[in-house]
Structure formats: structure tokens, C-alpha cells
Design a protein around this motif. Structure first.
Motif, PDB file in Angstrom:
ATOM      1  N   PRO A 143       0.803  -1.229   0.000  1.00  0.00           N
ATOM      2  CA  PRO A 143       0.000   0.000   0.000  1.00  0.00           C
ATOM      3  C   PRO A 143       0.836   1.281   0.000  1.00  0.00           C
ATOM      4  CG  PRO A 143       0.237  -0.788   2.239  1.00  0.00           C
ATOM      5  CD  PRO A 143       1.002  -1.748   1.377  1.00  0.00           C
ATOM      6  N   MET A 144       2.132   1.174  -0.379  1.00  0.00           N
ATOM      7  CA  MET A 144       3.014   2.335  -0.305  1.00  0.00           C
ATOM      8  C   MET A 144       2.898   3.219  -1.552  1.00  0.00           C
ATOM      9  SD  MET A 144       3.933   1.464   2.630  1.00  0.00           S
ATOM     10  CE  MET A 144       5.198   2.595   3.175  1.00  0.00           C
ATOM     11  N   ASN A 145       3.097   2.628  -2.720  1.00  0.00           N
ATOM     12  CA  ASN A 145       2.932   3.346  -3.997  1.00  0.00           C
ATOM     13  C   ASN A 145       2.297   2.399  -5.006  1.00  0.00           C
ATOM     14  OD1 ASN A 145       5.965   3.994  -2.896  1.00  0.00           O
ATOM     15  ND2 ASN A 145       4.993   5.883  -3.549  1.00  0.00           N
ATOM     16  N   TYR A 146       1.206   2.814  -5.612  1.00  0.00           N
ATOM     17  CA  TYR A 146       0.589   1.988  -6.641  1.00  0.00           C
ATOM     18  C   TYR A 146      -0.309   2.866  -7.518  1.00  0.00           C
ATOM     19  CZ  TYR A 146      -3.332   1.900  -3.288  1.00  0.00           C
ATOM     20  OH  TYR A 146      -4.337   2.242  -2.415  1.00  0.00           O
ATOM     21  N   LEU A 147      -0.659   2.352  -8.684  1.00  0.00           N
ATOM     22  CA  LEU A 147      -1.459   3.107  -9.644  1.00  0.00           C
ATOM     23  C   LEU A 147      -2.940   2.804  -9.463  1.00  0.00           C
ATOM     24  CD1 LEU A 147       0.793   2.522 -12.774  1.00  0.00           C
ATOM     25  CD2 LEU A 147       0.487   4.700 -11.587  1.00  0.00           C
ATOM     26  N   ASN A 148      -3.763   3.862  -9.478  1.00  0.00           N
ATOM     27  CA  ASN A 148      -5.213   3.653  -9.409  1.00  0.00           C
ATOM     28  C   ASN A 148      -5.766   3.414 -10.805  1.00  0.00           C
ATOM     29  OD1 ASN A 148      -5.404   6.165 -10.679  1.00  0.00           O
ATOM     30  ND2 ASN A 148      -5.957   7.260  -8.805  1.00  0.00           N
ATOM     31  N   ASP A 149      -7.067   3.308 -10.921  1.00  0.00           N
ATOM     32  CA  ASP A 149      -7.692   2.997 -12.214  1.00  0.00           C
ATOM     33  C   ASP A 149      -7.463   4.084 -13.256  1.00  0.00           C
ATOM     34  OD1 ASP A 149      -8.628   0.639 -11.132  1.00  0.00           O
ATOM     35  OD2 ASP A 149     -10.610   1.441 -10.626  1.00  0.00           O
ATOM     36  N   ASN A 150      -7.163   5.284 -12.806  1.00  0.00           N
ATOM     37  CA  ASN A 150      -6.905   6.391 -13.737  1.00  0.00           C
ATOM     38  C   ASN A 150      -5.429   6.519 -14.112  1.00  0.00           C
ATOM     39  OD1 ASN A 150      -9.644   7.233 -13.724  1.00  0.00           O
ATOM     40  ND2 ASN A 150      -9.301   8.343 -11.796  1.00  0.00           N
ATOM     41  N   GLY A 151      -4.612   5.607 -13.589  1.00  0.00           N
ATOM     42  CA  GLY A 151      -3.184   5.650 -13.902  1.00  0.00           C
ATOM     43  C   GLY A 151      -2.411   6.648 -13.063  1.00  0.00           C
ATOM     44  N   ASP A 152      -3.014   7.116 -11.951  1.00  0.00           N
ATOM     45  CA  ASP A 152      -2.335   8.058 -11.054  1.00  0.00           C
ATOM     46  C   ASP A 152      -1.742   7.310  -9.862  1.00  0.00           C
ATOM     47  OD1 ASP A 152      -3.187  10.300 -12.592  1.00  0.00           O
ATOM     48  OD2 ASP A 152      -5.154  10.204 -11.600  1.00  0.00           O
ATOM     49  N   TRP A 153      -0.589   7.792  -9.394  1.00  0.00           N
ATOM     50  CA  TRP A 153       0.046   7.168  -8.246  1.00  0.00           C
ATOM     51  C   TRP A 153      -0.705   7.518  -6.967  1.00  0.00           C
ATOM     52  CZ3 TRP A 153       3.378   3.353  -8.577  1.00  0.00           C
ATOM     53  CH2 TRP A 153       4.140   3.214  -9.756  1.00  0.00           C
ATOM     54  N   MET A 154      -0.872   6.529  -6.112  1.00  0.00           N
ATOM     55  CA  MET A 154      -1.481   6.731  -4.804  1.00  0.00           C
ATOM     56  C   MET A 154      -0.828   5.770  -3.821  1.00  0.00           C
ATOM     57  SD  MET A 154      -5.216   4.916  -5.296  1.00  0.00           S
ATOM     58  CE  MET A 154      -5.655   5.244  -3.585  1.00  0.00           C
ATOM     59  N   GLY A 155      -1.200   5.846  -2.544  1.00  0.00           N
ATOM     60  CA  GLY A 155      -0.621   4.987  -1.537  1.00  0.00           C
ATOM     61  C   GLY A 155      -0.060   5.808  -0.392  1.00  0.00           C
ATOM     62  N   PHE A 156       0.364   5.123   0.670  1.00  0.00           N
ATOM     63  CA  PHE A 156       0.864   5.819   1.850  1.00  0.00           C
ATOM     64  C   PHE A 156       2.081   6.670   1.522  1.00  0.00           C
ATOM     65  CE2 PHE A 156       3.889   6.180   5.291  1.00  0.00           C
ATOM     66  CZ  PHE A 156       3.129   6.776   6.273  1.00  0.00           C
ATOM     67  N   ASP A 157       3.103   6.065   0.916  1.00  0.00           N
ATOM     68  CA  ASP A 157       4.324   6.820   0.606  1.00  0.00           C
ATOM     69  C   ASP A 157       4.048   7.947  -0.381  1.00  0.00           C
ATOM     70  OD1 ASP A 157       6.140   5.704   2.304  1.00  0.00           O
ATOM     71  OD2 ASP A 157       7.041   4.345   0.843  1.00  0.00           O
ATOM     72  N   THR A 158       3.152   7.692  -1.326  1.00  0.00           N
ATOM     73  CA  THR A 158       2.798   8.722  -2.309  1.00  0.00           C
ATOM     74  C   THR A 158       2.238   9.953  -1.602  1.00  0.00           C
ATOM     75  OG1 THR A 158       2.271   7.011  -3.949  1.00  0.00           O
ATOM     76  CG2 THR A 158       1.452   9.236  -4.380  1.00  0.00           C
ATOM     77  N   GLU A 159       1.243   9.747  -0.747  1.00  0.00           N
ATOM     78  CA  GLU A 159       0.611  10.876  -0.052  1.00  0.00           C
ATOM     79  C   GLU A 159       1.554  11.514   0.976  1.00  0.00           C
ATOM     80  OE1 GLU A 159      -3.375  10.707   1.295  1.00  0.00           O
ATOM     81  OE2 GLU A 159      -3.963   9.121  -0.108  1.00  0.00           O
ATOM     82  N   PHE A 160       2.366  10.681   1.606  1.00  0.00           N
ATOM     83  CA  PHE A 160       3.317  11.190   2.595  1.00  0.00           C
ATOM     84  C   PHE A 160       4.345  12.096   1.914  1.00  0.00           C
ATOM     85  CE2 PHE A 160       6.636   9.759   5.972  1.00  0.00           C
ATOM     86  CZ  PHE A 160       6.462  10.951   6.657  1.00  0.00           C
ATOM     87  N   ALA A 161       4.895  11.646   0.796  1.00  0.00           N
ATOM     88  CA  ALA A 161       5.876  12.444   0.049  1.00  0.00           C
ATOM     89  C   ALA A 161       5.256  13.748  -0.441  1.00  0.00           C
ATOM     90  CB  ALA A 161       6.422  11.642  -1.126  1.00  0.00           C
ATOM     91  N   GLN A 162       4.036  13.668  -0.940  1.00  0.00           N
ATOM     92  CA  GLN A 162       3.354  14.875  -1.413  1.00  0.00           C
ATOM     93  C   GLN A 162       3.174  15.879  -0.281  1.00  0.00           C
ATOM     94  OE1 GLN A 162      -0.086  12.880  -3.021  1.00  0.00           O
ATOM     95  NE2 GLN A 162       0.631  13.043  -5.135  1.00  0.00           N
ATOM     96  N   ALA A 163       2.797  15.393   0.903  1.00  0.00           N
ATOM     97  CA  ALA A 163       2.586  16.283   2.052  1.00  0.00           C
ATOM     98  C   ALA A 163       3.898  16.919   2.503  1.00  0.00           C
ATOM     99  CB  ALA A 163       1.960  15.493   3.206  1.00  0.00           C
ATOM    100  N   VAL A 164       4.977  16.137   2.501  1.00  0.00           N
ATOM    101  CA  VAL A 164       6.289  16.657   2.917  1.00  0.00           C
ATOM    102  C   VAL A 164       6.762  17.751   1.978  1.00  0.00           C
ATOM    103  CG1 VAL A 164       8.747  16.082   3.014  1.00  0.00           C
ATOM    104  CG2 VAL A 164       7.093  14.658   4.222  1.00  0.00           C
ATOM    105  N   PHE A 165       6.732  17.481   0.685  1.00  0.00           N
ATOM    106  CA  PHE A 165       7.271  18.463  -0.255  1.00  0.00           C
ATOM    107  C   PHE A 165       6.331  19.643  -0.481  1.00  0.00           C
ATOM    108  CE2 PHE A 165      10.112  14.898  -1.354  1.00  0.00           C
ATOM    109  CZ  PHE A 165      11.317  15.571  -1.206  1.00  0.00           C
ATOM    110  N   GLU A 166       5.038  19.437  -0.240  1.00  0.00           N
ATOM    111  CA  GLU A 166       4.123  20.580  -0.255  1.00  0.00           C
ATOM    112  C   GLU A 166       4.507  21.554   0.856  1.00  0.00           C
ATOM    113  OE1 GLU A 166      -0.665  21.650   0.121  1.00  0.00           O
ATOM    114  OE2 GLU A 166       0.023  19.566   0.317  1.00  0.00           O
ATOM    115  N   SER A 167       4.867  21.020   2.027  1.00  0.00           N
ATOM    116  CA  SER A 167       5.269  21.888   3.132  1.00  0.00           C
ATOM    117  C   SER A 167       6.590  22.591   2.838  1.00  0.00           C
ATOM    118  CB  SER A 167       5.388  21.069   4.425  1.00  0.00           C
ATOM    119  OG  SER A 167       6.525  20.226   4.411  1.00  0.00           O
ATOM    120  N   LEU A 168       7.386  22.005   1.934  1.00  0.00           N
ATOM    121  CA  LEU A 168       8.666  22.611   1.556  1.00  0.00           C
ATOM    122  C   LEU A 168       8.543  23.481   0.307  1.00  0.00           C
ATOM    123  CD1 LEU A 168      11.027  19.542   2.161  1.00  0.00           C
ATOM    124  CD2 LEU A 168      10.736  21.544   3.633  1.00  0.00           C
ATOM    125  N   GLY A 169       7.342  23.524  -0.264  1.00  0.00           N
ATOM    126  CA  GLY A 169       7.094  24.390  -1.412  1.00  0.00           C
ATOM    127  C   GLY A 169       7.624  23.882  -2.731  1.00  0.00           C
TER     128      GLY A 169
END
Length: 288
Positions: free
Chosen positions: A52-78
Motif C-alpha cells: 500500500p506504499m505506492n501503486y497506480l489507481n484505475d486512472n493511472g495516477d500514483w497513490m498509496g501511503f508513501d505517495t501521499e506522505f511524500a506529497q505532504a512533505v514536499f508541499e510543506s517545503l514548497g
């Protein structure tokens, strides 16, 4: 005389160009990783298909725990993020060649990896799981002699089975995978998902995979592995997940700070709860 002057002028130009080239190379080599990422406007994250860390959904977009975690970290870093699927076996080359800027994909922290890269603080607990057909569990756990064992090439599981990872100084290792599978037949495969499929299809008897992916793929709501079972009687030692960057990268320290902030403000727990990983995140926090 004119010919001599022309030769001298040409030589001086070559020297000047070489000096300029050396200066540019020096400037490039001394550019920090953070400046490099800011200049290109995005941080490129290397991943594999690893639910459940990184995987593709039905639309071909990356999702998963690591995906969302990385997005949240780098969003905070701009900084924007992009995910690039890589071969886990080629991760060192991908990182050093700057095809990617970090590995954020359920990577187990090891002493070797800490020497080779800058590695973040641990954010999740993990161990190795043996996966097999449920109706063969008792037979397999009694004796693995002659059985076909698979693990992802380049993974912690493979390194433990082959002895590349030295477990001698790890007090959490009750039995070494190197000894346990000494009389088995080992094959490295493309991914952990492939390892599970090989057991499902009868190609292999046992898959050695991260406990996190085993639980996510076999015990998850949409699991298609109803006849497989996870056994962690041995577990081959405790591990923790971290994020890897190029050696001496200044991004690592910034990410560590962001991870701590997300842990304190509850965002990390919020993402973990979404993927059923609250206990694994808490175990990593308690171990620090």
C-alpha cells in the motif's frame, strides 16, 4: 609572423575556454541538491508498484501511503513532486545519474545504504514475511529444504537470503535467512508483486517480502490472494523504512524536519490511518 600570432591567439582562446569550462563544471558540482531541485522546479521520486506504499489507481495516477506522505512533505517545503517508476534493482544508478532525486518506496534502512546515501529518519516499522499457500503452511514451516524461494531482486529480503546483508550484529535477528534457506533454491524476481504471483501460480513455494506489502496485498479489502497466508514466526529481524537521497544531499535534513512536523501536527497519523498503517508508524516513532 601573422601565422605565429594566429597560433598564439588560438592557444589563448583554448586556455580561456578550458578555464571557463572548468569553472562551470565546478559550479555544477558544488550546486546543492536543494538548489538543483528548485532550479528544475520539481523533485523526482523513484518508486515501484508496491501497495500500500505506492501503486497506480484505475486512472493511472500514483497513490498509496508513501505517495501521499511524500506529497505532504514536499508541499510543506514548497516543491512539486513527480513519481517515476524504476526497477528496484537499478535504484543506485537511477539516483546517482539524477534520473531521480530520492527513493521513497518502502525502503528498509540498512548500514550499507546509510553509508552509500543520505537516509532520512525512520518513519515506519517493517519486517520480512514468508508468504505461502495456506494449505501448505505447516509442511513448509517444518522444512524448507529443496523448496523454491523468491524475493524481489535488490530487496532486503534478497540481501538477507543471499547473505549480502550482514545480520551478525543485529540483536533482533533470531534466525538468519541465510542459514534458514541454505538448502533451498533461491531466485530473484522483478518485484514483490511478482514474487506473490509466483507463489499464487505454483511457480514458487515461498515468497520473502516486506510485511507491509504482504499485509496490504493479501489481507487488504480488495485482495485477490485468498489462498495465501503470511507467516512471520521467523521475521529475520526488525527493520524500518526511510527515504534515500544522494550522499551529502541537503534535502535529507529538510525532509527530516518536515517529517517531524507532520508527525507532531497529526498529518502523518491521518495518512497512516487511511491505509491501515497506524501501528507501523507508531512503532517507528517509539523506537527513536
Amino acid at each position: 609572423m601573422k601565422k605565429i600570432l594566429s597560433i598564439l591567439m588560438a592557444a589563448l582562446m583554448c586556455v580561456a575556454m578550458a578555464a571557463c569550462g572548468s569553472q562551470n563544471a565546478s559550479e555544477t558540482s558544488t550546486e546543492s541538491d536543494w538548489a538543483y531541485v528548485q532550479n528544475k522546479g520539481v523533485v523526482t521520486i523513484g518508486v515501484t508498484n508496491y501497495p500500500p506504499m505506492n501503486y497506480l489507481n484505475d486512472n493511472g495516477d500514483w497513490m498509496g501511503f508513501d505517495t501521499e506522505f511524500a506529497q505532504a512533505v514536499f508541499e510543506s517545503l514548497g516543491v512539486d513532486v513527480e513519481f517515476v517508476e524504476i526497477s528496484w534493482e537499478a535504484k543506485e544508478t537511477e539516483l546517482q545519474s539524477k534520473n531521480i532525486d530520492c527513493l521513497w518506496n518502502g525502503m528498509c534502512i540498512t548500514d550499507e545504504r546509510k553509508e552509500m546515501w543520505e537516509v532520512s529518519t525512520p518513519y515506519m516499522y517493517n519486517t520480512q514475511a514468508m508468504v505461502m499457500k495456506a494449505d501448505r503452511e505447516a509442511e513448509i514451516m517444518a522444512d524448507v529444504t529443496g523448496l523454491n524461494i523468491v524475493a524481489e531482486a535488490g530487496s532486503t529480503g534478497e540481501e538477507k537470503i543471499t547473505g549480502k546483508m550482514d545480520d551478525d550484529s543485529d540483536p533482533t535477528v533470531e534466525v538468519k535467512a541465510l542459514d534458514y534457506f541454505a538448502n533451498s533454491n533461491y531466485t530473484g524476481v522483478e518485484s514483490m508483486a511478482t514474487a506473490l504471483m509466483d507463489v499464487e501460480n505454483g511457480i514458487a513455494d515461498v515468497a520473502v517480502v516486506d510485511s507491509v506489502i504482504a499485509q496490504g496485498m493479501i489481507e487488504g479489502e480488495n485482495s485477490s490472494y485468498g489462498d495465501l497466508v503470511i507467516n512471520m514466526d521467523n521475521k529475520f529481524g526488525d527493520q524500518y523504512f526511510g527515504v534515500a537521497f544522494r550522499k551529502d544531499s541537503d534535502i535529507c535534513e529538510m525532509v527530516n524536519g518536515a517529517i517531524e512536523t507532520l508527525r507532531e501536527n497529526g498529518k502523518l497519523d491521518e495518512i497512516a490511518a487511511k491505509y491501515g498503517l497506524t501501528d507501523s508508524v507508531a512503532a517507528a516513532a517509539n523506537a527513536q
